[in-house]
Design a protein around this motif. Structure first.
Motif, PDB file in Angstrom:
ATOM      1  N   ARG A  35       0.819  -1.221   0.000  1.00  0.00           N
ATOM      2  CA  ARG A  35       0.000   0.000   0.000  1.00  0.00           C
ATOM      3  C   ARG A  35       0.849   1.266   0.000  1.00  0.00           C
ATOM      4  O   ARG A  35       0.460   2.269  -0.597  1.00  0.00           O
ATOM      5  N   GLU A  36       1.985   1.221   0.666  1.00  0.00           N
ATOM      6  CA  GLU A  36       2.851   2.408   0.725  1.00  0.00           C
ATOM      7  C   GLU A  36       3.403   2.775  -0.644  1.00  0.00           C
ATOM      8  O   GLU A  36       3.496   3.938  -0.997  1.00  0.00           O
ATOM      9  N   TRP A  88       2.570  -4.023  -6.719  1.00  0.00           N
ATOM     10  CA  TRP A  88       2.728  -5.414  -6.321  1.00  0.00           C
ATOM     11  C   TRP A  88       4.192  -5.660  -6.012  1.00  0.00           C
ATOM     12  O   TRP A  88       5.089  -5.205  -6.724  1.00  0.00           O
ATOM     13  N   THR A  89       4.459  -6.407  -4.955  1.00  0.00           N
ATOM     14  CA  THR A  89       5.816  -6.679  -4.515  1.00  0.00           C
ATOM     15  C   THR A  89       6.010  -8.183  -4.335  1.00  0.00           C
ATOM     16  O   THR A  89       5.112  -8.870  -3.854  1.00  0.00           O
TER      17      THR A  89
END
Length: 160
Positions: free
Chosen positions: A40-41, A45-46
């Motif tokens: 969100r920060e 996508w991570t």
């Protein structure tokens, strides 16, 4: 039976190794499964942690996997999870997670694949048309059908 069945979605990490053994064909390859989450920060996508599994296939599945899979291809593997602990003298115990595959296929959510049916030697005899429920599949040649067997059309239903 108390078995742990899993479905893993990931990428082929090593070229499949195919071997003919006394008990039949066998193949193995490593599967990389990376979790993904929404950060969100960063609003993106991570990638998370990557798990590696050794996938084992036997018999016809082994031959087809060895002929069909290459490093980097996205696959879906279903099978029995087996966690093994290997103890070596003078070393710390090593734990590995293996999947004894029941089914392997390309992940069609990430690309296309062309299916090619292989001949199965155990099915060399003609199908028994006297069995109840036997009927022709779409695309089969009509000359394969029993002359006295009425063909029923396959119906499709539209869901609205």
């Amino acid at each position: 039976m108390n078995e742990t069945m899993v479905c893993a979605v990931g990428n082929v990490a090593t070229q499949p190794v195919y071997r003919e053994t006394a008990s039949g064909p066998s193949a193995r390859f490593r599967l990389a499964v990376t979790s993904r989450y929404w950060d969100r920060e960063k609003s993106t996508w991570t990638d998370g942690h990557t798990n590696f599994f050794t996938v084992w296939a036997n018999r016809q599945l082994a031959a087809n996997a060895a002929a069909s899979l290459s490093v980097g291809e996205p696959v879906v593997v279903q099978g029995r999870l087996k966690v093994r602990t290997e103890l070596r003298e003078g070393q710390q115990g090593r734990v590995s997670a293996d999947i004894d595959a029941v089914a392997i296929g390309h992940d069609l959510a990430r690309g296309t694949s062309a299916f090619k049916r292989t001949g199965r030697p155990e099915q060399a005899a003609a199908p028994n048309r006297s069995e109840p429920g036997w009927r022709i599949r779409p695309g089969e040649a009509p000359e394969d059908a029993g002359a006295d067997e009425p063909q029923q059309p396959f119906e499709t239903a539209m869901v609205t």
